[in-house]
Write a protein that holds these residues in place. Sequence first.
Motif, PDB file in Angstrom:
ATOM      1  N   LEU A  63      29.919   1.934  18.955  1.00 49.71           N
ATOM      2  CA  LEU A  63      29.695   3.136  18.154  1.00 49.71           C
ATOM      3  C   LEU A  63      29.281   2.777  16.735  1.00 49.71           C
ATOM      4  CD1 LEU A  63      32.548   5.568  19.231  1.00 49.71           C
ATOM      5  CD2 LEU A  63      30.102   5.997  19.380  1.00 49.71           C
ATOM      6  N   TRP A  64      29.970   1.811  16.148  1.00 44.60           N
ATOM      7  CA  TRP A  64      29.651   1.416  14.777  1.00 44.60           C
ATOM      8  C   TRP A  64      28.238   0.843  14.692  1.00 44.60           C
ATOM      9  CZ3 TRP A  64      30.791   2.357  10.056  1.00 44.60           C
ATOM     10  CH2 TRP A  64      30.416   1.468   9.032  1.00 44.60           C
ATOM     11  N   SER A  65      27.824   0.100  15.714  1.00 47.96           N
ATOM     12  CA  SER A  65      26.479  -0.476  15.698  1.00 47.96           C
ATOM     13  C   SER A  65      25.395   0.591  15.828  1.00 47.96           C
ATOM     14  CB  SER A  65      26.328  -1.495  16.829  1.00 47.96           C
ATOM     15  OG  SER A  65      26.376  -0.855  18.094  1.00 47.96           O
ATOM     16  N   ARG A  66      25.780   1.768  16.295  1.00 46.15           N
ATOM     17  CA  ARG A  66      24.817   2.868  16.436  1.00 46.15           C
ATOM     18  C   ARG A  66      25.015   3.946  15.388  1.00 46.15           C
ATOM     19  NH1 ARG A  66      25.542   0.398  21.143  1.00 46.15           N
ATOM     20  NH2 ARG A  66      23.820   0.329  22.660  1.00 46.15           N
ATOM     21  N   ARG A  67      25.587   3.589  14.264  1.00 46.75           N
ATOM     22  CA  ARG A  67      25.849   4.571  13.200  1.00 46.75           C
ATOM     23  C   ARG A  67      24.553   5.156  12.647  1.00 46.75           C
ATOM     24  NH1 ARG A  67      26.848  -0.555  11.641  1.00 46.75           N
ATOM     25  NH2 ARG A  67      25.857  -1.387   9.751  1.00 46.75           N
ATOM     26  N   ASP A  68      23.482   4.376  12.622  1.00 44.74           N
ATOM     27  CA  ASP A  68      22.209   4.913  12.129  1.00 44.74           C
ATOM     28  C   ASP A  68      21.678   5.991  13.078  1.00 44.74           C
ATOM     29  OD1 ASP A  68      22.263   3.224   9.949  1.00 44.74           O
ATOM     30  OD2 ASP A  68      21.111   1.651  10.946  1.00 44.74           O
ATOM     31  N   PHE A  69      21.832   5.759  14.380  1.00 49.02           N
ATOM     32  CA  PHE A  69      21.408   6.777  15.353  1.00 49.02           C
ATOM     33  C   PHE A  69      22.248   8.042  15.201  1.00 49.02           C
ATOM     34  CE2 PHE A  69      22.771   8.656  19.429  1.00 49.02           C
ATOM     35  CZ  PHE A  69      21.595   9.297  19.775  1.00 49.02           C
ATOM     36  N   ILE A  70      23.557   7.896  15.016  1.00 48.48           N
ATOM     37  CA  ILE A  70      24.447   9.056  14.881  1.00 48.48           C
ATOM     38  C   ILE A  70      24.041   9.879  13.663  1.00 48.48           C
ATOM     39  CG2 ILE A  70      26.829   9.741  14.412  1.00 48.48           C
ATOM     40  CD1 ILE A  70      27.730   7.334  16.066  1.00 48.48           C
ATOM     41  N   THR A  71      23.788   9.208  12.545  1.00 46.92           N
ATOM     42  CA  THR A  71      23.405   9.919  11.329  1.00 46.92           C
ATOM     43  C   THR A  71      22.050  10.613  11.497  1.00 46.92           C
ATOM     44  OG1 THR A  71      24.621   8.277  10.018  1.00 46.92           O
ATOM     45  CG2 THR A  71      23.042   9.663   8.857  1.00 46.92           C
ATOM     46  N   ALA A  72      21.081   9.902  12.076  1.00 53.26           N
ATOM     47  CA  ALA A  72      19.751  10.482  12.260  1.00 53.26           C
ATOM     48  C   ALA A  72      19.794  11.653  13.239  1.00 53.26           C
ATOM     49  CB  ALA A  72      18.781   9.413  12.765  1.00 53.26           C
ATOM     50  N   PHE A  73      20.594  11.529  14.292  1.00 54.16           N
ATOM     51  CA  PHE A  73      20.715  12.612  15.271  1.00 54.16           C
ATOM     52  C   PHE A  73      21.329  13.850  14.630  1.00 54.16           C
ATOM     53  CE2 PHE A  73      22.771  14.822  18.825  1.00 54.16           C
ATOM     54  CZ  PHE A  73      21.738  14.864  19.734  1.00 54.16           C
ATOM     55  N   ALA A  74      22.367  13.641  13.811  1.00 59.00           N
ATOM     56  CA  ALA A  74      23.014  14.771  13.139  1.00 59.00           C
ATOM     57  C   ALA A  74      22.056  15.464  12.179  1.00 59.00           C
ATOM     58  CB  ALA A  74      24.251  14.288  12.396  1.00 59.00           C
ATOM     59  N   THR A  75      21.314  14.681  11.414  1.00 64.54           N
ATOM     60  CA  THR A  75      20.375  15.252  10.451  1.00 64.54           C
ATOM     61  C   THR A  75      19.259  16.017  11.154  1.00 64.54           C
ATOM     62  OG1 THR A  75      20.858  13.428   8.928  1.00 64.54           O
ATOM     63  CG2 THR A  75      18.875  14.729   8.500  1.00 64.54           C
ATOM     64  N   ALA A  76      18.758  15.453  12.256  1.00 61.71           N
ATOM     65  CA  ALA A  76      17.692  16.133  13.002  1.00 61.71           C
ATOM     66  C   ALA A  76      18.189  17.446  13.586  1.00 61.71           C
ATOM     67  CB  ALA A  76      17.180  15.215  14.112  1.00 61.71           C
ATOM     68  N   LYS A  77      19.400  17.452  14.115  1.00 68.09           N
ATOM     69  CA  LYS A  77      19.972  18.685  14.650  1.00 68.09           C
ATOM     70  C   LYS A  77      20.137  19.739  13.562  1.00 68.09           C
ATOM     71  CE  LYS A  77      20.942  18.299  19.107  1.00 68.09           C
ATOM     72  NZ  LYS A  77      20.559  19.309  20.120  1.00 68.09           N
ATOM     73  N   LEU A  78      20.590  19.311  12.386  1.00 68.60           N
ATOM     74  CA  LEU A  78      20.776  20.249  11.290  1.00 68.60           C
ATOM     75  C   LEU A  78      19.448  20.838  10.840  1.00 68.60           C
ATOM     76  CD1 LEU A  78      22.738  21.504   9.220  1.00 68.60           C
ATOM     77  CD2 LEU A  78      22.298  19.524   7.752  1.00 68.60           C
ATOM     78  N   THR A  79      18.421  20.000  10.770  1.00 74.09           N
ATOM     79  CA  THR A  79      17.104  20.466  10.340  1.00 74.09           C
ATOM     80  C   THR A  79      16.508  21.456  11.339  1.00 74.09           C
ATOM     81  OG1 THR A  79      16.735  18.355   9.214  1.00 74.09           O
ATOM     82  CG2 THR A  79      14.805  19.732   9.640  1.00 74.09           C
TER      83      THR A  79
END
Length: 323
Positions: A63-79
């Motif tokens: 999970l920690w190694s995919r923190r960039d994906f988690i952040t990008a996914f959250a931002t894309a969903k919000l947008t």
Amino acid sequence: MTTQTPTPAHARTSTPGHPHTPAATDPAAPAPPSSEELRALALRHGLTVTGARPSLPAYARQLWSRRDFITAFATAKLTAQYSRARLGQIWQVMTPLLNAAVYYVIFGVLMDVQRGVPDYVPFLITGVFVWTFTSQTIMTGTRAVSGNLGLVRALHFPRASLPIALALQQLQQLVFSLGALVVILFCFGEFPRPSWLLAVPALLLQTLFSTGLALAMARLAARTPDISQLMPFVLRTWMYASGVMWSIAHLTQDRDLPHAVVLALQANPAAVYIDLMRFALVESFTGDRLPPHVWELATGWALLAFAGGFIYFWKAEETYGRG
């Protein structure tokens, strides 16, 4: 005419290796390898089971190694959340404000629950904003796996990334909305003071708590999709018991309630986080209106919900997207 003498069955020859001949059951043939021997052979050559659940520490590292994906996914969903609305991201602020306006008319004016509650409008709006964050995080958790089955079935990644990313999306939305909350507080005479800093740890603890519930609901809804239809009724009942529109302190003082009921209302985790944010932001909401050991309660609920929800979700990691 020459007649052929039938060959006795025990004298017939068979093609070696043919599965339907006696040679296949030759006792001299080597026995097939056992499952334990095959497993040892696979491990010796570095083979692993596809989709197997990793250990809990390994899962956390993934999970920690995919923190960039988690952040990008959250931002894309919000947008994309309000991309089809003409007012766009303004609805992030307008939705809780409109809810607060409705609650003010019904509870503050018609039912007059604002009596005895100083600064009722800041009191109400703070409660609505904080409650909206928790309820929306839980609701998005129910759709984290079932709403992203294409992604789950197509790619290999820790599935907890989805509910965590959606919880991060709701946190981003809350931070954006807090700007409007601060403006409203200014309009009602609430200005920055040292206690406002307490909003940061209170919000972090609430985020851990809400994310843990989102993880638990993601597993439940992945197996039973009908839960997402039931949750709005559960959350609405929970909201009414959490003091979003009324003061729990006044209720427990004005009415002779059983001690167990008073303890349940005071220890209600949603009410604990709402009261902490009110204590931080609303000057008239003083410490005597907080339940005893409030910070211990907030920390305990956050750790229990996050650890329990994370482990509960991890235990079913290999089942998501199947069936």
